[in-house]
Scaffold this motif. Sequence first.
Motif: not given
Length: 483
Positions: A248, A264, A268-271, A274-275, A287-290
């Motif tokens: 993470t 960007d 990560g896979e984020r909508a 927002k991030v 901005y948090r992503f796994t």
Amino acid sequence: MSGLALIAMAVSVGVAIDPASAGLAGPESGAGVSAAGTAIAPTGHTTRVLVTARDMHYDPASIDVPAGDRLVIELVNADPDTSHDLTFGSDLHTRRLRPGQHAVLDVGVVSRSLEGWCSVVGHRMRGMTLQVQVVGAPTAGATGTSGSSSGTDGEDGSTAHDGTGHSAEQAAPTGPSPSLPPSALDVDRAAAAPVDPVLPPLSSARTHRITLRATTTTLEVAPGVWQRRWAYNGQVPGPTLHGRVGDTFIVTLVNDTDMGHSIDFHAGERAPDKVMRTIPPGGRLTYRFTARRAGIWLYHCSTMPMSAHIAAGMFGAVVIEPPGLPRVDRSYLLVQSEAYLDTTSGTSHDAAAEVDAEKVSAERPDAVTFNGQAFQYDHTPLTARVGERVRIWVLDAGPDRATSFHVVGSQFDTVYLEGGYLLRHGRDAFGSSDAGGSQALALQPGQGGFVELTPREPGSYPVVSHIMVDAERGAHGILRVTP
Ligand SMILES: [Cu+2]
């Protein structure tokens, strides 16, 4: 009236007002000068207009001003996330406004049509222009009409000046600046601060916290050639993040510049909503992503115009190792990107300008680089010993040029592209014989992979993009192999 007298008068009546630096001192006396060189009597009246800057437009985008009126523009930046300004040329401009700020610009007695624009890089190109049209001006001379935006010059040159004392010619779009001559990319000179090409080691942490600060920093793009780069943590490429599948990443983005920026992460896979949003000067976001999948992933600023923000230096790599990745003797990371220089006032450290967004648009790079600096590894080579296994991770950050990554004099027995092996110790995905080899790793912008090779002899092995014009623009280095 002589041309000289006209110029003197025009200068004396026009006063550019930036409310940040001066009070309103209007050009109440004296006459304006029409495009055809005819004096325009000031009406003594002031036209005040409220202009809103938002979404790469001014509203209204066009203002009508009676000839001889003094024009005062109040500019409001109604954008939630980025900065804007309004300029009519070098001396007549507002300061740069953050979201919600406003400024008053005293344009002076207007006697000819003008074009204003936002000076934030890329904004004019995307439509931030403001037309000031003079109405009711007297016709003068055989051809000229006061208020014409054509900028018709009188024979004596006096009409280069409008009622404000500013040259209307400054309003004409300039186009891309001249290309840097190839001789300016000096291979034999050392960079002031070469970028370490060694991949940072994998830590045992499974959660990675990092702060990335958007900055504006003067950096070399070739030995002795400097640019005001937009950079994460003041470096190009930005910091490399290195982890495993399942790790993470908690990234804090802070905007230390006077314009909007964002980030960007392909890893990560984020909508995006927002991030990846653009944050204003002084803003921050988390901005948090796994990382669920292996590969070498691009991260980059995604604020418009994205081509200019990436070209300016806002990119970096996230390396997520495939499970079971074998240890090798040497592990390097090369991020290829292009540089587009505004050469108008030179490229020395002190003259360095920001990215030339029009040159980006025209796809005319001055330099193509590995890790942000053309030819830097010709002077400070990658190194290895004969018989060592060398892995080179490669990422194409673009914004626009593909790469064909090649090491002269060597072959790759292992090639990893976009999450899978094309070849692994000479064996392909179909399990055919282990005698396969590869000569180049092809990457489009936004793609990455790695290659592995084992040099057999001591020597200097050029590391290049086999897109040869790009190698000659700086996507070129040396792997120095010693016994
Ligand atoms: Cu940006």
